[in-house]
Design a protein around this motif. Structure first.
Motif, PDB file in Angstrom:
ATOM      1  N   GLU A  73      -5.602   6.715  -2.223  1.00  0.00           N
ATOM      2  CA  GLU A  73      -5.465   7.829  -1.279  1.00  0.00           C
ATOM      3  C   GLU A  73      -6.318   7.584  -0.027  1.00  0.00           C
ATOM      4  O   GLU A  73      -5.892   7.869   1.088  1.00  0.00           O
ATOM      5  CB  GLU A  73      -5.881   9.136  -1.962  1.00  0.00           C
ATOM      6  N   ASP A  74      -7.510   7.034  -0.210  1.00  0.00           N
ATOM      7  CA  ASP A  74      -8.379   6.732   0.932  1.00  0.00           C
ATOM      8  C   ASP A  74      -7.733   5.695   1.853  1.00  0.00           C
ATOM      9  O   ASP A  74      -7.794   5.806   3.085  1.00  0.00           O
ATOM     10  CB  ASP A  74      -9.744   6.227   0.462  1.00  0.00           C
ATOM     11  N   GLN A  75      -7.109   4.681   1.271  1.00  0.00           N
ATOM     12  CA  GLN A  75      -6.426   3.670   2.075  1.00  0.00           C
ATOM     13  C   GLN A  75      -5.234   4.277   2.809  1.00  0.00           C
ATOM     14  O   GLN A  75      -4.952   3.906   3.950  1.00  0.00           O
ATOM     15  CB  GLN A  75      -5.974   2.501   1.195  1.00  0.00           C
ATOM     16  N   ALA A  76      -4.539   5.208   2.163  1.00  0.00           N
ATOM     17  CA  ALA A  76      -3.414   5.886   2.817  1.00  0.00           C
ATOM     18  C   ALA A  76      -3.912   6.635   4.048  1.00  0.00           C
ATOM     19  O   ALA A  76      -3.260   6.610   5.105  1.00  0.00           O
ATOM     20  CB  ALA A  76      -2.733   6.846   1.843  1.00  0.00           C
ATOM     21  N   ASN A  77      -5.063   7.261   3.944  1.00  0.00           N
ATOM     22  CA  ASN A  77      -5.636   7.973   5.087  1.00  0.00           C
ATOM     23  C   ASN A  77      -5.993   7.019   6.219  1.00  0.00           C
ATOM     24  O   ASN A  77      -5.801   7.341   7.394  1.00  0.00           O
ATOM     25  CB  ASN A  77      -6.854   8.785   4.657  1.00  0.00           C
ATOM     26  N   VAL A  78      -6.492   5.833   5.886  1.00  0.00           N
ATOM     27  CA  VAL A  78      -6.790   4.822   6.905  1.00  0.00           C
ATOM     28  C   VAL A  78      -5.499   4.391   7.596  1.00  0.00           C
ATOM     29  O   VAL A  78      -5.444   4.298   8.825  1.00  0.00           O
ATOM     30  CB  VAL A  78      -7.516   3.605   6.277  1.00  0.00           C
ATOM     31  N   LEU A  79      -4.449   4.147   6.811  1.00  0.00           N
ATOM     32  CA  LEU A  79      -3.161   3.732   7.400  1.00  0.00           C
ATOM     33  C   LEU A  79      -2.567   4.812   8.292  1.00  0.00           C
ATOM     34  O   LEU A  79      -1.923   4.497   9.297  1.00  0.00           O
ATOM     35  CB  LEU A  79      -2.164   3.368   6.298  1.00  0.00           C
ATOM     36  N   ARG A  80      -2.767   6.064   7.939  1.00  0.00           N
ATOM     37  CA  ARG A  80      -2.223   7.163   8.752  1.00  0.00           C
ATOM     38  C   ARG A  80      -2.724   7.112  10.195  1.00  0.00           C
ATOM     39  O   ARG A  80      -2.041   7.550  11.104  1.00  0.00           O
ATOM     40  CB  ARG A  80      -2.561   8.518   8.132  1.00  0.00           C
ATOM     41  N   SER A  81      -3.924   6.591  10.396  1.00  0.00           N
ATOM     42  CA  SER A  81      -4.477   6.535  11.751  1.00  0.00           C
ATOM     43  C   SER A  81      -4.294   5.164  12.409  1.00  0.00           C
ATOM     44  O   SER A  81      -4.764   4.959  13.527  1.00  0.00           O
ATOM     45  CB  SER A  81      -5.962   6.918  11.730  1.00  0.00           C
ATOM     46  N   ALA A  82      -3.603   4.261  11.749  1.00  0.00           N
ATOM     47  CA  ALA A  82      -3.388   2.927  12.311  1.00  0.00           C
ATOM     48  C   ALA A  82      -2.350   2.970  13.433  1.00  0.00           C
ATOM     49  O   ALA A  82      -1.390   3.744  13.387  1.00  0.00           O
ATOM     50  CB  ALA A  82      -2.926   1.963  11.218  1.00  0.00           C
ATOM     51  N   LYS A  83      -2.558   2.119  14.422  1.00  0.00           N
ATOM     52  CA  LYS A  83      -1.643   2.033  15.565  1.00  0.00           C
ATOM     53  C   LYS A  83      -0.242   1.631  15.083  1.00  0.00           C
ATOM     54  O   LYS A  83      -0.093   0.692  14.312  1.00  0.00           O
ATOM     55  CB  LYS A  83      -2.167   0.995  16.558  1.00  0.00           C
ATOM     56  N   GLY A  84       0.754   2.360  15.532  1.00  0.00           N
ATOM     57  CA  GLY A  84       2.134   2.036  15.202  1.00  0.00           C
ATOM     58  C   GLY A  84       2.681   2.726  13.965  1.00  0.00           C
ATOM     59  O   GLY A  84       3.870   2.659  13.691  1.00  0.00           O
ATOM     60  N   VAL A  85       1.815   3.409  13.213  1.00  0.00           N
ATOM     61  CA  VAL A  85       2.255   4.093  11.997  1.00  0.00           C
ATOM     62  C   VAL A  85       2.667   5.525  12.340  1.00  0.00           C
ATOM     63  O   VAL A  85       1.931   6.248  12.989  1.00  0.00           O
ATOM     64  CB  VAL A  85       1.144   4.094  10.921  1.00  0.00           C
ATOM     65  N   ARG A  86       3.870   5.899  11.911  1.00  0.00           N
ATOM     66  CA  ARG A  86       4.372   7.253  12.153  1.00  0.00           C
ATOM     67  C   ARG A  86       3.992   8.196  11.018  1.00  0.00           C
ATOM     68  O   ARG A  86       3.524   9.298  11.243  1.00  0.00           O
ATOM     69  CB  ARG A  86       5.892   7.230  12.341  1.00  0.00           C
ATOM     70  N   VAL A  87       4.228   7.766   9.778  1.00  0.00           N
ATOM     71  CA  VAL A  87       3.947   8.639   8.637  1.00  0.00           C
ATOM     72  C   VAL A  87       3.659   7.793   7.388  1.00  0.00           C
ATOM     73  O   VAL A  87       4.220   6.714   7.227  1.00  0.00           O
ATOM     74  CB  VAL A  87       5.123   9.627   8.388  1.00  0.00           C
ATOM     75  N   VAL A  88       2.755   8.314   6.549  1.00  0.00           N
ATOM     76  CA  VAL A  88       2.443   7.703   5.258  1.00  0.00           C
ATOM     77  C   VAL A  88       2.621   8.797   4.217  1.00  0.00           C
ATOM     78  O   VAL A  88       1.989   9.844   4.293  1.00  0.00           O
ATOM     79  CB  VAL A  88       0.996   7.161   5.221  1.00  0.00           C
ATOM     80  N   GLU A  89       3.512   8.563   3.264  1.00  0.00           N
ATOM     81  CA  GLU A  89       3.817   9.567   2.234  1.00  0.00           C
ATOM     82  C   GLU A  89       3.723   8.951   0.852  1.00  0.00           C
ATOM     83  O   GLU A  89       4.218   7.858   0.622  1.00  0.00           O
ATOM     84  CB  GLU A  89       5.242  10.119   2.422  1.00  0.00           C
ATOM     85  N   LYS A  90       3.118   9.699  -0.054  1.00  0.00           N
ATOM     86  CA  LYS A  90       3.059   9.252  -1.451  1.00  0.00           C
ATOM     87  C   LYS A  90       4.465   9.332  -2.054  1.00  0.00           C
ATOM     88  O   LYS A  90       5.190  10.282  -1.818  1.00  0.00           O
ATOM     89  CB  LYS A  90       2.093  10.154  -2.222  1.00  0.00           C
ATOM     90  N   ASN A  91       4.818   8.298  -2.796  1.00  0.00           N
ATOM     91  CA  ASN A  91       6.112   8.260  -3.471  1.00  0.00           C
ATOM     92  C   ASN A  91       6.099   9.295  -4.594  1.00  0.00           C
ATOM     93  O   ASN A  91       5.230   9.257  -5.457  1.00  0.00           O
ATOM     94  CB  ASN A  91       6.362   6.854  -4.028  1.00  0.00           C
ATOM     95  N   GLN A  92       7.035  10.216  -4.549  1.00  0.00           N
ATOM     96  CA  GLN A  92       7.105  11.271  -5.555  1.00  0.00           C
ATOM     97  C   GLN A  92       8.233  10.970  -6.538  1.00  0.00           C
ATOM     98  O   GLN A  92       9.358  10.702  -6.120  1.00  0.00           O
ATOM     99  CB  GLN A  92       7.386  12.628  -4.880  1.00  0.00           C
TER     100      GLN A  92
END
Length: 95
Positions: A73-92
């Motif tokens: 989850e922490d890595q997902a939060n880092v990716l959310r703020s990365a340049k070029g990333v629109r959205v990061v969603e957990k696979n449900q």
């Protein structure tokens, strides 16, 4: 406290004119170029954002500019703020 449990996330990228150009080329060569372009682009994003060996990319999605990756989850939060990333969603999982 940092989460250490890896889960599957989908990462979708912002508009990319090169992706759109390559996607429009329906030839076998164009398809191969698109596959290589996306794989390289997604791998470079992960390598420049997350610690090597701390994630596992499972696939690049060609129909949309995105990919699936096993991360915390922490890595997902880092990716959310990365340049070029629109959205990061957990696979449900759907029941």
């Amino acid at each position: 406290m940092a989460s250490t449990k890896s889960e599957s996330y989908f990462v979708f990228m912002n508009y990319d004119p090169e992706y759109e150009r390559l996607r429009a080329d329906r030839t076998k060569k164009g398809t191969n170029e698109l596959d290589l372009y996306l794989s390289r682009k997604h791998n470079e994003l992960l390598a420049s954002t997350l610690e090597a060996g701390s994630y596992k990319k499972t696939l690049s999605l060609v129909i949309v500019d995105g990919f699936s990756v096993d991360i915390t989850e922490d890595q997902a939060n880092v990716l959310r703020s990365a340049k070029g990333v629109r959205v990061v969603e957990k696979n449900q999982e759907l029941a």
